[in-house]
Design a protein around this motif. Structure first.
Motif, PDB file in Angstrom:
ATOM      1  N   GLU A 176      56.206 -78.929  30.766  1.00 38.31           N
ATOM      2  CA  GLU A 176      56.444 -78.812  29.344  1.00 38.31           C
ATOM      3  C   GLU A 176      55.891 -77.216  28.957  1.00 38.31           C
ATOM      4  OE1 GLU A 176      56.362 -83.072  27.301  1.00 38.31           O
ATOM      5  OE2 GLU A 176      54.550 -81.946  27.367  1.00 38.31           O
ATOM      6  N   TYR A 177      54.915 -76.895  29.649  1.00 42.72           N
ATOM      7  CA  TYR A 177      54.336 -75.654  29.830  1.00 42.72           C
ATOM      8  C   TYR A 177      55.651 -74.611  30.067  1.00 42.72           C
ATOM      9  CZ  TYR A 177      52.252 -71.125  31.141  1.00 42.72           C
ATOM     10  OH  TYR A 177      51.829 -69.761  31.224  1.00 42.72           O
ATOM     11  N   LEU A 178      56.603 -74.717  31.058  1.00 43.18           N
ATOM     12  CA  LEU A 178      57.744 -74.021  31.437  1.00 43.18           C
ATOM     13  C   LEU A 178      58.559 -73.992  30.527  1.00 43.18           C
ATOM     14  CD1 LEU A 178      57.672 -74.680  35.260  1.00 43.18           C
ATOM     15  CD2 LEU A 178      57.110 -72.694  34.227  1.00 43.18           C
ATOM     16  N   ILE A 179      58.949 -75.355  30.063  1.00 49.06           N
ATOM     17  CA  ILE A 179      59.932 -75.269  28.843  1.00 49.06           C
ATOM     18  C   ILE A 179      59.478 -74.532  27.716  1.00 49.06           C
ATOM     19  CG2 ILE A 179      61.009 -76.947  27.348  1.00 49.06           C
ATOM     20  CD1 ILE A 179      60.824 -78.979  29.546  1.00 49.06           C
ATOM     21  N   ARG A 180      58.137 -74.731  27.122  1.00 47.16           N
ATOM     22  CA  ARG A 180      57.491 -73.746  26.040  1.00 47.16           C
ATOM     23  C   ARG A 180      58.060 -72.084  26.510  1.00 47.16           C
ATOM     24  NH1 ARG A 180      53.702 -77.606  26.175  1.00 47.16           N
ATOM     25  NH2 ARG A 180      52.091 -76.166  27.102  1.00 47.16           N
ATOM     26  N   ALA A 181      58.019 -72.020  27.541  1.00 41.12           N
ATOM     27  CA  ALA A 181      58.104 -70.438  27.921  1.00 41.12           C
ATOM     28  C   ALA A 181      59.272 -69.995  27.959  1.00 41.12           C
ATOM     29  CB  ALA A 181      57.481 -70.201  29.166  1.00 41.12           C
ATOM     30  N   GLY A 182      60.413 -71.142  27.783  1.00 35.37           N
ATOM     31  CA  GLY A 182      61.947 -70.613  27.368  1.00 35.37           C
ATOM     32  C   GLY A 182      62.694 -71.033  28.866  1.00 35.37           C
ATOM     33  N   HIS A 183      61.940 -71.661  29.768  1.00 38.81           N
ATOM     34  CA  HIS A 183      62.849 -72.156  30.966  1.00 38.81           C
ATOM     35  C   HIS A 183      63.512 -73.524  30.828  1.00 38.81           C
ATOM     36  CE1 HIS A 183      60.947 -69.276  33.526  1.00 38.81           C
ATOM     37  NE2 HIS A 183      60.088 -69.330  33.016  1.00 38.81           N
ATOM     38  N   GLU A 184      64.851 -73.376  30.836  1.00 41.43           N
ATOM     39  CA  GLU A 184      65.593 -74.656  30.567  1.00 41.43           C
ATOM     40  C   GLU A 184      66.163 -75.369  31.786  1.00 41.43           C
ATOM     41  OE1 GLU A 184      68.784 -73.667  28.019  1.00 41.43           O
ATOM     42  OE2 GLU A 184      67.591 -72.887  26.225  1.00 41.43           O
ATOM     43  N   HIS A 185      66.113 -74.541  32.912  1.00 36.85           N
ATOM     44  CA  HIS A 185      66.656 -75.226  34.207  1.00 36.85           C
ATOM     45  C   HIS A 185      65.441 -75.163  35.325  1.00 36.85           C
ATOM     46  CE1 HIS A 185      70.429 -75.039  32.363  1.00 36.85           C
ATOM     47  NE2 HIS A 185      70.579 -73.673  32.077  1.00 36.85           N
ATOM     48  N   ILE A 186      64.721 -75.904  35.599  1.00 39.22           N
ATOM     49  CA  ILE A 186      63.482 -76.137  36.348  1.00 39.22           C
ATOM     50  C   ILE A 186      63.839 -76.982  37.573  1.00 39.22           C
ATOM     51  CG2 ILE A 186      61.165 -76.571  36.255  1.00 39.22           C
ATOM     52  CD1 ILE A 186      61.295 -76.276  33.215  1.00 39.22           C
ATOM     53  N   ARG A 201      54.144 -87.534  40.139  1.00 38.94           N
ATOM     54  CA  ARG A 201      54.447 -86.149  39.620  1.00 38.94           C
ATOM     55  C   ARG A 201      55.758 -86.171  39.427  1.00 38.94           C
ATOM     56  NH1 ARG A 201      50.010 -82.852  43.608  1.00 38.94           N
ATOM     57  NH2 ARG A 201      48.279 -83.567  42.505  1.00 38.94           N
ATOM     58  N   GLU A 202      56.937 -86.571  40.297  1.00 38.65           N
ATOM     59  CA  GLU A 202      58.155 -86.752  40.012  1.00 38.65           C
ATOM     60  C   GLU A 202      58.616 -87.033  38.715  1.00 38.65           C
ATOM     61  OE1 GLU A 202      62.299 -88.534  41.928  1.00 38.65           O
ATOM     62  OE2 GLU A 202      60.864 -87.590  43.173  1.00 38.65           O
ATOM     63  N   HIS A 203      57.833 -88.422  38.447  1.00 45.22           N
ATOM     64  CA  HIS A 203      58.186 -88.906  37.147  1.00 45.22           C
ATOM     65  C   HIS A 203      57.876 -88.092  35.961  1.00 45.22           C
ATOM     66  CE1 HIS A 203      58.868 -92.164  34.694  1.00 45.22           C
ATOM     67  NE2 HIS A 203      57.589 -92.646  34.336  1.00 45.22           N
ATOM     68  N   GLY A 204      56.675 -87.526  36.072  1.00 43.30           N
ATOM     69  CA  GLY A 204      56.179 -86.637  34.900  1.00 43.30           C
ATOM     70  C   GLY A 204      57.069 -85.584  34.675  1.00 43.30           C
ATOM     71  N   TYR A 205      57.433 -84.836  35.887  1.00 45.66           N
ATOM     72  CA  TYR A 205      58.672 -83.822  35.510  1.00 45.66           C
ATOM     73  C   TYR A 205      59.823 -84.175  35.055  1.00 45.66           C
ATOM     74  CZ  TYR A 205      62.932 -81.552  37.425  1.00 45.66           C
ATOM     75  OH  TYR A 205      64.094 -80.593  37.675  1.00 45.66           O
ATOM     76  N   LYS A 206      60.368 -85.576  35.320  1.00 45.37           N
ATOM     77  CA  LYS A 206      61.557 -86.024  34.534  1.00 45.37           C
ATOM     78  C   LYS A 206      61.208 -86.382  33.265  1.00 45.37           C
ATOM     79  CE  LYS A 206      63.813 -88.253  38.642  1.00 45.37           C
ATOM     80  NZ  LYS A 206      63.880 -89.442  39.452  1.00 45.37           N
ATOM     81  N   GLN A 207      60.095 -87.048  32.835  1.00 44.38           N
ATOM     82  CA  GLN A 207      59.484 -87.382  31.598  1.00 44.38           C
ATOM     83  C   GLN A 207      59.748 -85.953  30.625  1.00 44.38           C
ATOM     84  OE1 GLN A 207      55.786 -88.995  30.944  1.00 44.38           O
ATOM     85  NE2 GLN A 207      56.488 -90.966  31.599  1.00 44.38           N
ATOM     86  N   ALA A 208      59.219 -85.036  31.179  1.00 46.63           N
ATOM     87  CA  ALA A 208      59.159 -83.693  30.456  1.00 46.63           C
ATOM     88  C   ALA A 208      60.756 -83.032  30.088  1.00 46.63           C
ATOM     89  CB  ALA A 208      58.299 -82.488  31.222  1.00 46.63           C
ATOM     90  N   LEU A 209      61.671 -83.167  31.092  1.00 46.76           N
ATOM     91  CA  LEU A 209      62.956 -82.766  30.817  1.00 46.76           C
ATOM     92  C   LEU A 209      63.712 -83.647  29.828  1.00 46.76           C
ATOM     93  CD1 LEU A 209      64.233 -81.978  34.540  1.00 46.76           C
ATOM     94  CD2 LEU A 209      63.175 -80.559  32.822  1.00 46.76           C
ATOM     95  N   LYS A 210      63.247 -85.214  29.930  1.00 42.58           N
ATOM     96  CA  LYS A 210      63.939 -86.047  29.061  1.00 42.58           C
ATOM     97  C   LYS A 210      63.468 -85.578  27.358  1.00 42.58           C
ATOM     98  CE  LYS A 210      64.882 -90.791  28.404  1.00 42.58           C
ATOM     99  NZ  LYS A 210      64.399 -92.329  28.912  1.00 42.58           N
ATOM    100  N   ASN A 213      65.339 -82.965  25.985  1.00 36.64           N
ATOM    101  CA  ASN A 213      66.542 -83.172  25.933  1.00 36.64           C
ATOM    102  C   ASN A 213      67.372 -82.273  27.145  1.00 36.64           C
ATOM    103  OD1 ASN A 213      68.905 -84.853  24.971  1.00 36.64           O
ATOM    104  ND2 ASN A 213      69.493 -83.256  23.705  1.00 36.64           N
ATOM    105  N   ILE A 214      66.795 -81.995  28.248  1.00 41.49           N
ATOM    106  CA  ILE A 214      67.286 -81.260  29.163  1.00 41.49           C
ATOM    107  C   ILE A 214      67.729 -82.282  30.172  1.00 41.49           C
ATOM    108  CG2 ILE A 214      66.850 -79.616  30.985  1.00 41.49           C
ATOM    109  CD1 ILE A 214      64.473 -78.490  29.268  1.00 41.49           C
ATOM    110  N   GLN A 215      69.241 -82.198  30.525  1.00 42.08           N
ATOM    111  CA  GLN A 215      69.870 -83.077  31.258  1.00 42.08           C
ATOM    112  C   GLN A 215      70.055 -82.673  32.836  1.00 42.08           C
ATOM    113  OE1 GLN A 215      71.184 -85.670  29.848  1.00 42.08           O
ATOM    114  NE2 GLN A 215      70.407 -84.764  27.798  1.00 42.08           N
TER     115      GLN A 215
END
Length: 344
Positions: A176-186, A201-210, A213-215
């Motif tokens: 989510e830190y990266l998403i707030r910095a403007g990254h949409e493709h992580i 950690r994989e689960h947490g990564y997926k949670q943040a994208l969901k 609303n990043i597909q």
């Protein structure tokens, strides 16, 4: 002339049995008495006969440390020495020694643990990992042998005492830190999915994208060595849309990714943002300094050792599990990106 327990007792004006209990750090002896007796021991130059103590107490005064991988890999992973220092600090206070497994394969490590248990060479053990279908865990449970795990167990959670981070939250936070910095493709470069820490950690990564609303998910589930980091970077730059950031699950993986990026003459963070977990001096000294999730490995080790000693002193104690907090340490391997950079 040899100083005896009776000499210490006479100078401290206590019974010889009290001196023995102070040496054993008996919980019923007050801290004031302990300090007084220890001061006299130091003044007289008295040193306890540890071998005799072990024979009397039927204790090895040794704790076994079980590593998940070979000794060569463990020593190069910044997590291990930091966690070991935390364990050593607590165990030193309690006058326990440490015995490390040194096997180079799962089978060798298992045999070492069997020998420790059967030979009674250790009083208890600390496992530095948690993985699926682990024969070491089954052995310790079957033998009712005292142990504590660093990492959340995959099963038998009602029987295992463990110390861990909330790795789902930690990975979600850094993504989510990266998403707030403007990254949409992580992209996510994780380790062996047999180990619970990588699954969380994989689960947490997926949670943040969901949540954002990043597909798009870009998953690389393997131990990221220098050799395969080049292949990961090649695959990332063949993707469309191309990720602008990579979440790695440990510092060694992050350093391998940095090296592969520089070989391609790509700049961090201008061409790619990179993050890691652990937060040792390695991240501070990397070029550029690495943004990390500080998982406090020293505290993980310290709390695991403290929990194990408490268990040894009180085998009937209520089972407890401890979560050590994490935090994001912002350095220079990430930056905010403009909208046109995010979609290129």
């Amino acid at each position: 002339m040899t100083v005896t327990i009776k000499d210490v007792a006479k100078r401290a004006q206590v019974a010889p049995s009290t001196v023995s209990r102070v040496i054993a750090d008996h919980p019923k002896i007050t801290q004031e008495t302990k300090e007084k007796v220890r001061k006299v021991m130091q003044e007289l130059g008295y040193h306890p006969n540890l071998l005799a103590r072990k024979l009397v107490t039927q204790s090895s005064q040794t704790i076994g440390i079980i590593r998940k991988t070979s000794s060569k890999h463990s020593l190069s992973d910044p997590f291990f020495p930091a966690a070991l220092q935390g364990m050593s600090d607590l165990l030193h206070q309690k006058e326990y020694s440490i015995l490390l497994t040194s096997g180079e394969s799962d089978e060798e490590i298992y045999r070492e643990v069997v020998n420790m248990v059967q030979g009674k060479s250790v009083d208890g053990m600390i496992m530095l990992y948690s993985q699926d279908d682990d024969p070491v865990l089954r052995l310790l449970l079957e033998r009712n042998f005292p142990f504590v795990m660093i990492g959340k167990p995959t099963d038998h959670m009602d029987k295992v005492m463990y110390v861990d981070n909330d790795n789902v939250k930690a990975a979600r936070d850094i993504t989510e830190y990266l998403i707030r910095a403007g990254h949409e493709h992580i992209a996510y470069a994780g380790g062996d999915p047999r180990f619970e820490v990588h699954k969380d950690r994989e689960h947490g990564y997926k949670q943040a994208l969901k949540r954002a609303n990043i597909q798009s998910e870009f998953m690389f589930r393997q131990e990221t060595s220098k050799e395969n980091a080049r292949e990961i970077i090649k695959k990332i730059f063949d993707l469309n849309p191309r990720p602008t950031a990579i979440v790695t699950t440990d510092e060694l993986a992050a350093m391998s990714i940095l090296s592969a990026l520089y070989e391609q003459k790509l700049r961090v963070p201008d061409d790619m943002a990179v993050t890691a977990f652990t937060d040792s001096m390695l991240s501070e000294l990397s070029s550029p300094p690495m943004t990390t999730v500080n998982i406090n490995p020293f505290q993980l080790g310290f709390e695991a050792a403290k929990t194990l000693i408490d268990l040894l002193e009180n085998p009937s104690m209520m089972k407890r599990n401890i979560l050590v907090p994490t935090s994001i340490v912002v350095r220079e391997s990430c930056k905010k990106i403009k909208e046109n950079e995010a979609i290129r």
